[in-house]
Scaffold this motif. Sequence first.
Motif, PDB file in Angstrom:
ATOM      1  N   MET A  68       0.841  -1.218   0.000  1.00 56.91           N
ATOM      2  CA  MET A  68       0.000   0.000   0.000  1.00 56.91           C
ATOM      3  C   MET A  68       0.868   1.257   0.000  1.00 56.91           C
ATOM      4  SD  MET A  68      -3.154   1.170   2.438  1.00 56.91           S
ATOM      5  CE  MET A  68      -2.490   0.527   3.939  1.00 56.91           C
ATOM      6  N   LEU A  69       1.814   1.332   0.913  1.00 60.49           N
ATOM      7  CA  LEU A  69       2.660   2.531   0.966  1.00 60.49           C
ATOM      8  C   LEU A  69       3.674   2.543  -0.174  1.00 60.49           C
ATOM      9  CD1 LEU A  69       3.756   5.087   2.316  1.00 60.49           C
ATOM     10  CD2 LEU A  69       5.158   3.621   3.790  1.00 60.49           C
ATOM     11  N   ASP A  75      10.132  -6.100  -4.404  1.00 61.35           N
ATOM     12  CA  ASP A  75       9.124  -6.708  -3.522  1.00 61.35           C
ATOM     13  C   ASP A  75       9.241  -8.211  -3.724  1.00 61.35           C
ATOM     14  OD1 ASP A  75       6.559  -7.458  -2.249  1.00 61.35           O
ATOM     15  OD2 ASP A  75       6.130  -5.309  -2.324  1.00 61.35           O
ATOM     16  N   HIS A 112       6.917 -10.169  -4.663  1.00 58.66           N
ATOM     17  CA  HIS A 112       6.049 -10.673  -5.725  1.00 58.66           C
ATOM     18  C   HIS A 112       6.792 -10.733  -7.071  1.00 58.66           C
ATOM     19  CE1 HIS A 112       2.777 -10.248  -2.914  1.00 58.66           C
ATOM     20  NE2 HIS A 112       3.238  -9.047  -2.626  1.00 58.66           N
ATOM     21  N   ASP A 125      13.616 -10.783  -2.403  1.00 57.75           N
ATOM     22  CA  ASP A 125      13.222 -11.068  -1.024  1.00 57.75           C
ATOM     23  C   ASP A 125      14.258 -10.388  -0.119  1.00 57.75           C
ATOM     24  OD1 ASP A 125      12.900 -12.192   1.476  1.00 57.75           O
ATOM     25  OD2 ASP A 125      12.453 -14.194   0.688  1.00 57.75           O
ATOM     26  N   ILE A 126      13.818  -9.460   0.719  1.00 57.59           N
ATOM     27  CA  ILE A 126      14.813  -8.711   1.513  1.00 57.59           C
ATOM     28  C   ILE A 126      15.500  -9.579   2.576  1.00 57.59           C
ATOM     29  CG2 ILE A 126      13.909  -6.352   1.159  1.00 57.59           C
ATOM     30  CD1 ILE A 126      12.932  -6.569   4.131  1.00 57.59           C
ATOM     31  N   THR A 182       3.166  -7.168   7.679  1.00 59.17           N
ATOM     32  CA  THR A 182       2.318  -6.209   8.402  1.00 59.17           C
ATOM     33  C   THR A 182       1.085  -6.883   9.023  1.00 59.17           C
ATOM     34  OG1 THR A 182       1.249  -5.648   6.311  1.00 59.17           O
ATOM     35  CG2 THR A 182       3.023  -4.214   7.031  1.00 59.17           C
ATOM     36  N   TYR A 204       4.526  -7.865  16.563  1.00 55.66           N
ATOM     37  CA  TYR A 204       4.727  -6.917  15.464  1.00 55.66           C
ATOM     38  C   TYR A 204       5.426  -5.664  15.994  1.00 55.66           C
ATOM     39  CZ  TYR A 204       3.475  -3.383  11.925  1.00 55.66           C
ATOM     40  OH  TYR A 204       3.513  -2.361  11.003  1.00 55.66           O
ATOM     41  N   LYS A 252       9.206  -4.300  15.131  1.00 55.97           N
ATOM     42  CA  LYS A 252       9.428  -2.986  14.517  1.00 55.97           C
ATOM     43  C   LYS A 252      10.356  -2.135  15.389  1.00 55.97           C
ATOM     44  CE  LYS A 252       7.699  -1.646  11.164  1.00 55.97           C
ATOM     45  NZ  LYS A 252       8.072  -1.780   9.710  1.00 55.97           N
ATOM     46  N   THR A 275       4.367   5.957  11.442  1.00 55.50           N
ATOM     47  CA  THR A 275       3.022   6.389  11.075  1.00 55.50           C
ATOM     48  C   THR A 275       1.987   5.440  11.676  1.00 55.50           C
ATOM     49  OG1 THR A 275       1.634   7.128   9.241  1.00 55.50           O
ATOM     50  CG2 THR A 275       2.939   5.152   8.862  1.00 55.50           C
ATOM     51  N   LEU A 282      -2.675   3.535   8.173  1.00 52.07           N
ATOM     52  CA  LEU A 282      -2.572   4.053   6.803  1.00 52.07           C
ATOM     53  C   LEU A 282      -3.798   3.637   6.000  1.00 52.07           C
ATOM     54  CD1 LEU A 282       1.093   3.251   5.638  1.00 52.07           C
ATOM     55  CD2 LEU A 282       0.063   5.519   5.969  1.00 52.07           C
TER      56      LEU A 282
END
Length: 297
Positions: free
Chosen positions: A11-12, A30, A32, A47-48, A73, A135, A139, A158, A161
């Motif tokens: 999304m972001l 990403d 995908h 893949d990070i 997320t 989560y 983070k 943030t 979102l």
Amino acid sequence: MNILITGSTGMLGSALATHLSSNYKVFGIDIHPENIKNAPQVYQQCDITDVKSLQKIITDVKPSIIINCAANTSVDGCEKDVEKARAINVGGVQNLVQILAGSNMHLIQISTDYIFDGTAGPYSENDKTNPINNYGKMKLESELELVQSNVNWTILRTNVLFSDNLTEPASFVAWVYQNLKKNEKINVVNDQFGNPTYVYDFTRAIERVIERDAHGIFHYGGKDYVNRFEFALQIADTFGLDNRLINKITTRFLKQLAPRPYKAGLKTNKIETELEISTSNLKDVLESIKRSGETDE
Ligand SMILES: NC(=O)c1ccc[n+]([C@@H]2O[C@H](COP(=O)([O-])OP(=O)(O)OC[C@H]3O[C@@H](n4cnc5c(N)ncnc54)[C@H](OP(=O)(O)O)[C@@H]3O)[C@@H](O)[C@H]2O)c1
């Protein structure tokens, strides 16, 4: 200037790719295989958690700035499969820190109000962190990876979102809109508070960080501090949908796996003053989404 966005089909990430592409050369990665959002960017699957692939892409792209939006997320997912979620939410940042150490590349890490316990929100940058679910813990751990590193970093936190895309699965606005439009009843909690943030307002804040070369920790969120039930009512009212379909419940009723911070949300005085950026009120943003949604449908 080359900018690399991780999680660029999320999304972001996709909103950032769209927003920044007018002024910068944007590269996206990403998990995908394809650029599923078709946001304008030079896209590669990566893949990070795979440090070698990440290193190769960073060497090839030579970004001045990396914006890390890749994350698991799913708040309950982070309780279900801790190891998998940790590999992404903490391991991914460790990989970036390892690759960027000693370079002058600027890493902008996206974080969350879930690093606070939700007993006294909204929170400022100096408030004590105390995450109450995995989560939030992950983070926060990833923030500490940066703070303790010799990387050139900025952390932007943030909350809640939402996107202008009325079919975006991760956006609360889309979830409420789609269900009410089908005349489906929804249960919405009235005890989780935050200041919902329009994703394109946040992309403008991120661009301001880039323009000003700002470092440190900043909070960004919308102007209105509301609970999710109040937020859902505003969505229904804006789109002319039946608000009697929205059933007010408390978090306990949901029996979610991960505990949620109740009074969460973020104070935005620091970013507004130091970076001269404004925040929007919810009503105006929802009205503008309605106007653009009507032309898209
Ligand atoms: N959404 C919110 O309300 C909110 C609030 C505060 C902070 N944030 C933070 O903002 C950032 C962006 O969130 P978002 O809402 O845009 O989330 P999102 O839509 O889930 O985007 C994250 C993207 O990262 C991808 N990803 C997952 N694992 C990956 C991996 N190993 N390698 C590369 N990419 C991977 C995801 O793919 P899959 O979809 O397949 O997992 C997804 O496309 C995150 O850091 C999040 O913690 C979000």
